[in-house]
Design a protein around this motif. Structure first.
Motif, PDB file in Angstrom:
ATOM      1  N   VAL A 271       4.928  -6.178 -11.954  1.00 15.89           N
ATOM      2  CA  VAL A 271       3.993  -7.126 -12.208  1.00 15.89           C
ATOM      3  C   VAL A 271       3.591  -5.856 -10.252  1.00 15.89           C
ATOM      4  N   TYR A 272       4.923  -5.596  -9.414  1.00 11.68           N
ATOM      5  CA  TYR A 272       4.116  -4.306  -8.617  1.00 11.68           C
ATOM      6  C   TYR A 272       4.055  -2.857  -8.872  1.00 11.68           C
ATOM      7  N   ALA A 273       4.509  -2.538  -9.895  1.00 10.74           N
ATOM      8  CA  ALA A 273       4.012  -1.640  -9.902  1.00 10.74           C
ATOM      9  C   ALA A 273       2.445  -0.955  -9.971  1.00 10.74           C
ATOM     10  N   ASP A 274       1.774  -0.956 -10.778  1.00  9.51           N
ATOM     11  CA  ASP A 274       0.563  -0.917 -10.964  1.00  9.51           C
ATOM     12  C   ASP A 274      -0.293  -1.141  -9.293  1.00  9.51           C
ATOM     13  N   PHE A 275       0.466  -2.225  -8.374  1.00  8.38           N
ATOM     14  CA  PHE A 275      -0.413  -2.497  -7.037  1.00  8.38           C
ATOM     15  C   PHE A 275       0.182  -1.424  -6.595  1.00  8.38           C
ATOM     16  N   PHE A 276       1.270  -0.073  -6.249  1.00 15.04           N
ATOM     17  CA  PHE A 276       1.595   0.065  -5.367  1.00 15.04           C
ATOM     18  C   PHE A 276       0.915   1.556  -5.759  1.00 15.04           C
ATOM     19  N   ASP A 277       0.771   1.505  -7.229  1.00 17.13           N
ATOM     20  CA  ASP A 277       0.276   2.631  -7.514  1.00 17.13           C
ATOM     21  C   ASP A 277      -1.567   2.823  -7.226  1.00 17.13           C
ATOM     22  N   ARG A 278      -2.373   1.524  -7.219  1.00 19.14           N
ATOM     23  CA  ARG A 278      -3.563   1.111  -6.535  1.00 19.14           C
ATOM     24  C   ARG A 278      -3.252   1.720  -4.862  1.00 19.14           C
ATOM     25  N   ARG A 280      -0.997   3.430  -3.361  1.00 13.88           N
ATOM     26  CA  ARG A 280      -1.076   4.260  -2.913  1.00 13.88           C
ATOM     27  C   ARG A 280      -2.585   5.153  -2.753  1.00 13.88           C
ATOM     28  N   ASP A 281      -3.195   5.211  -3.843  1.00 13.84           N
ATOM     29  CA  ASP A 281      -4.945   5.548  -4.278  1.00 13.84           C
ATOM     30  C   ASP A 281      -5.398   5.472  -3.148  1.00 13.84           C
ATOM     31  N   CYS A 282      -5.649   3.979  -2.620  1.00 14.07           N
ATOM     32  CA  CYS A 282      -6.555   3.799  -1.033  1.00 14.07           C
ATOM     33  C   CYS A 282      -5.968   4.374  -0.515  1.00 14.07           C
ATOM     34  N   LEU A 283      -4.327   4.604   0.508  1.00 14.08           N
ATOM     35  CA  LEU A 283      -4.244   4.972   1.190  1.00 14.08           C
ATOM     36  C   LEU A 283      -4.085   5.996   1.054  1.00 14.08           C
ATOM     37  N   GLY A 284      -4.507   6.801   0.444  1.00 17.24           N
ATOM     38  CA  GLY A 284      -4.494   8.292   0.416  1.00 17.24           C
ATOM     39  C   GLY A 284      -5.782   9.616   0.606  1.00 17.24           C
ATOM     40  N   ARG A 285      -6.748   8.133   0.376  1.00 18.75           N
ATOM     41  CA  ARG A 285      -8.066   7.786   0.487  1.00 18.75           C
ATOM     42  C   ARG A 285      -8.818   7.514   1.843  1.00 18.75           C
ATOM     43  N   SER A 286      -7.724   7.079   1.862  1.00 15.32           N
ATOM     44  CA  SER A 286      -7.812   6.381   3.671  1.00 15.32           C
ATOM     45  C   SER A 286      -8.991   5.188   3.483  1.00 15.32           C
ATOM     46  N   GLY A 290     -10.019  -1.195   0.031  1.00 14.28           N
ATOM     47  CA  GLY A 290      -9.686  -1.311  -0.778  1.00 14.28           C
ATOM     48  C   GLY A 290      -8.554  -1.618  -1.310  1.00 14.28           C
ATOM     49  N   LEU A 291      -7.547  -0.993   0.224  1.00 16.08           N
ATOM     50  CA  LEU A 291      -5.873  -1.572   0.261  1.00 16.08           C
ATOM     51  C   LEU A 291      -6.404  -2.622   0.820  1.00 16.08           C
ATOM     52  N   ARG A 292      -7.222  -3.323   0.974  1.00 19.13           N
ATOM     53  CA  ARG A 292      -6.981  -4.909   1.962  1.00 19.13           C
ATOM     54  C   ARG A 292      -7.380  -5.600   0.718  1.00 19.13           C
ATOM     55  N   VAL A 293      -8.102  -5.367  -0.371  1.00 16.96           N
ATOM     56  CA  VAL A 293      -9.002  -6.099  -1.289  1.00 16.96           C
ATOM     57  C   VAL A 293      -8.002  -6.597  -2.642  1.00 16.96           C
ATOM     58  N   ALA A 294      -6.576  -4.682  -2.477  1.00 15.91           N
ATOM     59  CA  ALA A 294      -5.687  -5.017  -3.590  1.00 15.91           C
ATOM     60  C   ALA A 294      -4.464  -5.933  -3.429  1.00 15.91           C
ATOM     61  N   VAL A 295      -4.267  -6.067  -1.765  1.00 19.17           N
ATOM     62  CA  VAL A 295      -3.088  -6.805  -1.226  1.00 19.17           C
ATOM     63  C   VAL A 295      -3.652  -8.691  -2.120  1.00 19.17           C
ATOM     64  N   ASP A 296      -4.976  -8.652  -1.498  1.00 17.61           N
ATOM     65  CA  ASP A 296      -5.482  -9.961  -1.411  1.00 17.61           C
ATOM     66  C   ASP A 296      -5.352 -10.256  -2.448  1.00 17.61           C
ATOM     67  N   ASP A 324      -3.275   2.818  11.938  1.00 14.81           N
ATOM     68  CA  ASP A 324      -3.144   4.369  11.043  1.00 14.81           C
ATOM     69  C   ASP A 324      -2.747   4.675   9.760  1.00 14.81           C
ATOM     70  N   THR A 325      -2.709   5.107   9.188  1.00 14.53           N
ATOM     71  CA  THR A 325      -2.068   4.836   7.409  1.00 14.53           C
ATOM     72  C   THR A 325      -0.702   5.324   7.442  1.00 14.53           C
ATOM     73  N   SER A 326      -0.567   6.439   8.450  1.00 15.04           N
ATOM     74  CA  SER A 326       1.146   6.595   8.310  1.00 15.04           C
ATOM     75  C   SER A 326       1.889   5.513   8.307  1.00 15.04           C
ATOM     76  N   VAL A 327       1.283   4.159  10.202  1.00 19.34           N
ATOM     77  CA  VAL A 327       2.613   3.173   9.305  1.00 19.34           C
ATOM     78  C   VAL A 327       2.278   2.744   8.069  1.00 19.34           C
ATOM     79  N   LEU A 328       1.414   1.912   7.598  1.00 17.26           N
ATOM     80  CA  LEU A 328       0.579   1.486   6.784  1.00 17.26           C
ATOM     81  C   LEU A 328       1.579   2.011   5.728  1.00 17.26           C
ATOM     82  N   ALA A 329       1.433   4.082   5.220  1.00 16.45           N
ATOM     83  CA  ALA A 329       2.048   4.154   4.139  1.00 16.45           C
ATOM     84  C   ALA A 329       3.619   3.724   4.370  1.00 16.45           C
TER      85      ALA A 329
END
Lengths: 901, 78
Positions: A271-278, A280-286, A290-296, A324-329
């Protein structure tokens, strides 16, 4: 004021007195170990005792002084005149603080800047200690844990709650409490302490060591490790934990450290693999939204009790807190690995790079641990190297076996983080092996070997980078040092109390033999014995009445013999109580070395003070009245008497002037001689000055003898100093010295030889509580005259009294004596009456060195009385020394002849 | 005595002091099946908590006192 504080104040003053003395001794003999030891003990105890009260300013100053003395004791610092000056001024400051406490109960904050200045000054004298010793000091205190995983033992709610309660810009205090095994026997209850930790927001309790089998187990050996979160501030925490500082480490947790997922760790595969890719992608673009939506979306899909759900909730929470992103990442990566994020490691890396000019670099490094080393900036590489090198040093320090495991774990964790940041997978595996071998062999050797094998990484270690690194690391070190200081302080304070207690036990015998009694109690005894004397004096009257009124001689005699016994006992009692009030003159003299030293220094003169007979005793009041006059005399001697070294050398004297103070007892008086070998007093100068100021007339100027001339310095309004210096020319002359001594029945004599020196002799009564007075009859009323002014009593025929210009005189033993009649002196309307033979009763007295006659009506006996000063509305009456109660209940007024004439 | 022992149950109440630890420990060792009724506890000494950590007796009622309950949760959840 509470009695403990009161005792602290009185003891504190004693200590400071002693400290001052010891400092001066030390300045003379800098290598005197015994004195250094004693001095240190005094300061140490003073500091420890001050720790009992809420007096941080005082404690800080004394502590700084103690640190200096500690170095002196360790031979790292030698006592110089400068050091002595600073320590003395620190002690002066402490005296000021003590005064302030005595007046107001606390130290006003206005003293803070001065205190800080003083402490900085003292600290600046501290020599640098080498690093090694610092490390040793550090090991005594509890190191803060390097593993924050205990937070996962708190419930998620507790941590969310704690976060909600702390403001965003504040860190959260955490404490690690490892009760010592024997603590139950000391009456400590770690749980009770924990229960009452201020602002307790959650805690974890574990067994510190694996439990031994039930049969061998001693349940009275504490084996708990407690971690806790607190919302309170540091001061409150320290206050609460002050009894067990060595068992507790208090440290700060960054807010994000609380984001530790907990819950059911079972996997939901695929289940998770796709989520993490997504993500990471959101984080990379700050792209936070997007990240919030994915997590929700993910949260909706999975069971909320799952570990992963908890991790995702934390992810949202971290976002909400605005990290910031560093903590989240970092959080995300740990979650992806199904690991609890090692926030400690993250925090360390982050705070190290916090001030780095290239802010972006660090987060990137953390964001993807598998990044190749090349992506680390130069700056980071330098830091990396530094941390790496520190691990090596860390391992090289010998450690106690108890800390061994912890150190290994901490080094291992750090290194893992470092290697991961570099992306060096091979080295990671090697490290794991090395750590395992180390663990098995119980030695750091394999790990060290690994470090050496990994070798120093070639980094362009150019200058500016090194400086930046220095700057970023320093604040942490300073903070640590400060914390350690506080802990040490507290421990030392307790040690001091402990040692005081021990000392008290050891000297229990001594303590019983010396009593500290408030002066009021002794004064009350003194009053009572005074009344006793008065009551006793009534017996002779009673005996006389028995004889005269009741005609029983026998009864009269019996009363008299009983009176003799009571009289003897009363006198002994009086003597005994008087002894209690006796103090050695040392109480005053001990201030002099400091005074002489300071003044001499200020004037640039060299002076040696010799004190003799400091154990001579006198009544407390007498001793106390001596202080100011003597200080004045000493200042005079230093300022006007003793010459500058070069002048002395030119005169053929030793460069160092000599000032001696001698006390001795002579009969019922104390004699104090103050002698200097300075330039002496020039009678010619005195005469001229006195004439200029109108103190003597022209005729007297010609006739006055040199010996009499020097006495003129005691005349009111006389000051010979050409210039007013800040030392002696304070407008207080020797006349004040004389009058203040005379108030307690003392006398001053001065002899001086020009060029050789001056000698001042003070003569004081041993005690002023009992005065011997002569009773005289004036106009039908009895008055007392202190016996020490009475020269003789004579009867003079009316025909021998001559009147010159309305002034009566008589020739007595070849000298002309002016006569004063009491009706003039007391402004009464009863002129003295001659007796049946036409003779007047004349009391010859000595006033200011002159003999005068006082014509009275008659003489009565001499008597011992307790002289009480006039009080209340009568206090201002001039001409009376005081009043006394007589045996028959009547009041006797005692005249002050000096004031009357 | 804040702890009452029966054959199958130990009922704790009020403040359990360090003096009780020994007795409790002995009872728990002898009665591994015995249940612990902790509802009435207001505070227990760390030594008592230790005995409860080592022995794994069943707890029939958790303390009503929140701090004591949290302590129990900590030592029994692991």
């Amino acid at each position: 004021m509470n009695p403990l504080l009161q005792q602290f104040l009185s003891e504190g003053r004693d200590f400071i007195e002693q400290i001052g003395q010891k400092l001066l001794i030390l300045e003379e003999t800098p290598n005197n170990e015994a004195v250094v030891g004693e001095l240190f003990r005094f300061v140490h105890t003073l500091k420890g005792n001050s720790g009992l009260f809420d007096l941080p300013i005082l404690t800080r100053v004394v502590h700084a002084a103690e640190d200096l003395l500690d170095r002196v004791r360790d031979h790292e610092l030698t006592v110089t005149s400068e050091l002595t000056d600073d320590l003395l001024s620190a002690m002066d400051f402490v005296v000021q603080l003590l005064d302030e406490i005595e007046d107001g109960g606390t130290i006003p904050d206005t003293y803070l800047p001065d205190a800080t200045k003083l402490v900085d000054r003292l600290r600046s004298l501290l020599p640098e200690r080498d690093v090694h010793e610092d490390e040793e000091g550090a090991e005594e205190t509890m190191p803060a844990p390097t593993d924050w995983s205990w937070l996962s033992r708190l419930t998620e709610e507790q941590r969310v709650q704690a976060l909600a309660q702390t403001p965003a810009d504040q860190a959260i205090w955490a404490l690690f409490y490892l009760p010592e095994p024997q603590c139950f026997f000391k009456g400590e209850d770690p749980l009770l302490l924990l229960k009452h930790v201020p602002g307790l927001a959650g805690f974890s309790i574990r067994a510190a060591q694996p439990w031994s089998p039930l049969d061998e187990l001693d349940i009275y050996t504490a084996n708990l490790a407690i971690d806790a979160l607190s919302m309170a501030d540091r001061a409150e925490l320290d206050e609460h934990l002050r009894y067990v500082p060595e068992q507790i480490a208090v440290y700060q947790l960054p807010r994000f450290a609380l984001a530790v997922p907990t819950g059911d760790a079972s996997e939901v595969p695929g289940v998770y693999a796709d989520f993490f890719d997504r993500a990471r992608d959101c984080l990379g673009r700050s792209d936070m939204d997007g990240l919030r939506v994915a997590v929700d979306a993910m949260l909706d899909m999975i069971n909320p009790t799952l570990w992963m759900a908890s991790a995702l909730r934390w992810c949202l929470c971290l976002q909400d807190m605005g990290f910031d992103t560093s903590v989240l990442a970092f959080h995300l990566e740990a979650t992806a690995d199904h690991k609890i994020p090692d926030w400690f490691l993250f925090n360390r890396t982050q705070s190290a790079s916090l001030n780095a000019p290239d802010k972006q670099a660090a987060p990137i490094a953390v964001e993807d641990p598998k990044l190749p080393a090349g992506t680390l900036s130069d700056m980071e590489l330098a830091l990396w190297d530094r941390i790496f090198e520190t691990q090596r040093q860390f391992l090289a320090i010998p450690s106690a076996s108890a800390q061994w495991g912890g150190r290994l774990a901490s080094v291992y964790n750090t290194l893992t983080g470092l290697l991961r940041a570099k992306g060096d997978v091979q080295a990671l595996a090697a490290l794991e092996d090395a750590a395992e071998t180390s663990e098995q062999e119980k030695s750091f050797a394999p790990l060290l070997e690994f470090l050496d094998g990994y070798g120093p990484i070639a980094v362009c270690n150019d200058e500016p980078l090194a400086i930046v690194a220095e700057e970023t690391v320093v604040p942490m070190v300073v903070e640590l040092a400060a914390e350690r200081q506080i802990r040490q302080d507290r421990r030392a304070g307790e040690g001091a109390i402990e040692s005081t207690r021990r000392a008290a036990e050891v000297s229990a015998d001594k303590a019983v033999r010396t009593l500290k009694v408030p002066q009021e109690k002794v004064d009350r005894l003194m009053d009572l014995i005074g009344e006793m004397v008065v009551a006793k004096n009534a017996l002779p009257y009673l005996a006389a009445r028995a004889e005269d009124v009741f005609g029983s001689r026998e009864l009269g005699r019996e009363i008299k013999s009983q009176y003799a016994i009571i009289n003897r006992i009363a006198e002994e009692m009086q003597d005994g109580i008087m002894q209690v009030r006796m103090l050695p003159v040392d109480a005053i003299f001990q201030r002099f070395p400091r005074l002489v030293r300071d003044v001499a220094k200020q004037l640039g003169k060299k002076v040696r003070l010799v004190i003799e007979g400091e154990d001579t005793e006198a009544d407390k009041n007498i001793i106390e009245s001596l202080g100011d006059p003597m200080i004045h005399i000493l200042r005079n001697s230093l300022d006007h008497g003793i010459e500058m070294p070069e002048v002395r050398a030119a005169d053929g004297k030793a460069e160092e002037g000599r000032l001696s103070v001698r006390a001795s007892q002579e009969g019922d008086r104390v004699l104090i001689e103050i002698e200097d070998d300075g330039k002496g007093i020039d009678p010619a100068v005195i005469k001229r000055k006195a004439f200029e100021k109108g103190l003597i007339d022209e005729q007297r100027l010609d006739t006055i003898s040199d010996a009499d001339a020097v006495q003129l310095v005691f005349a009111a309004g006389f000051s010979t100093a050409e210039t007013v210096s800040n030392l002696s020319g304070r407008g207080v002359g020797m006349d004040v010295v004389r009058s203040s001594l005379e108030k307690v029945g003392g006398q001053v004599r001065l002899t001086s030889e020009k060029g050789k020196g001056t000698k001042i002799i003070l003569s004081l009564p041993l005690s002023m509580s009992v005065s011997n007075v002569m009773m005289v009859d004036i106009g039908g009323q009895n008055f007392g005259v202190p016996i020490d002014v009475v020269v003789e009593t004579v009867r003079i025929k009316q025909s021998d009294i001559h009147i010159f210009k309305q002034r009566r005189t008589a020739v007595l033993r070849g000298r002309i004596v002016p006569l004063y009649s009491t009706d003039e002196l007391l402004a009464s309307h009863n002129p003295p009456k001659p007796n049946a033979d036409g003779e007047y009763a004349v009391l010859v007295a000595r006033v200011h060195g002159e003999t005068v006659g006082i014509v009275v009506d008659g003489f009565a006996q001499t008597i011992d009385v307790i002289l009480k000063p006039l009080e209340g509305a009568l206090a201002g009456l001039a001409g009376f020394a005081g009043s006394a109660l007589l045996g028959d209940g009547s009041v006797l007024l005692v005249l002050n002849i000096k004031e009357l004439i | 005595m804040p702890v009452k022992f029966t054959r199958t149950k130990a009922e704790f109440s009020g403040e359990c002091t360090v003096e009780e630890a020994e007795t409790i420990f002995e009872w728990l060792r002898k009665t591994p099946k015995g249940e612990l009724h902790l509802a009435g506890v207001t505070h227990f000494h760390a030594a008592i908590l230790q005995t409860l950590m080592i022995t794994q007796n069943k707890i029939s009622a958790m303390p009503r006192d929140s701090f004591a309950a949290e302590c129990m949760r900590q030592v029994r959840s692991a």
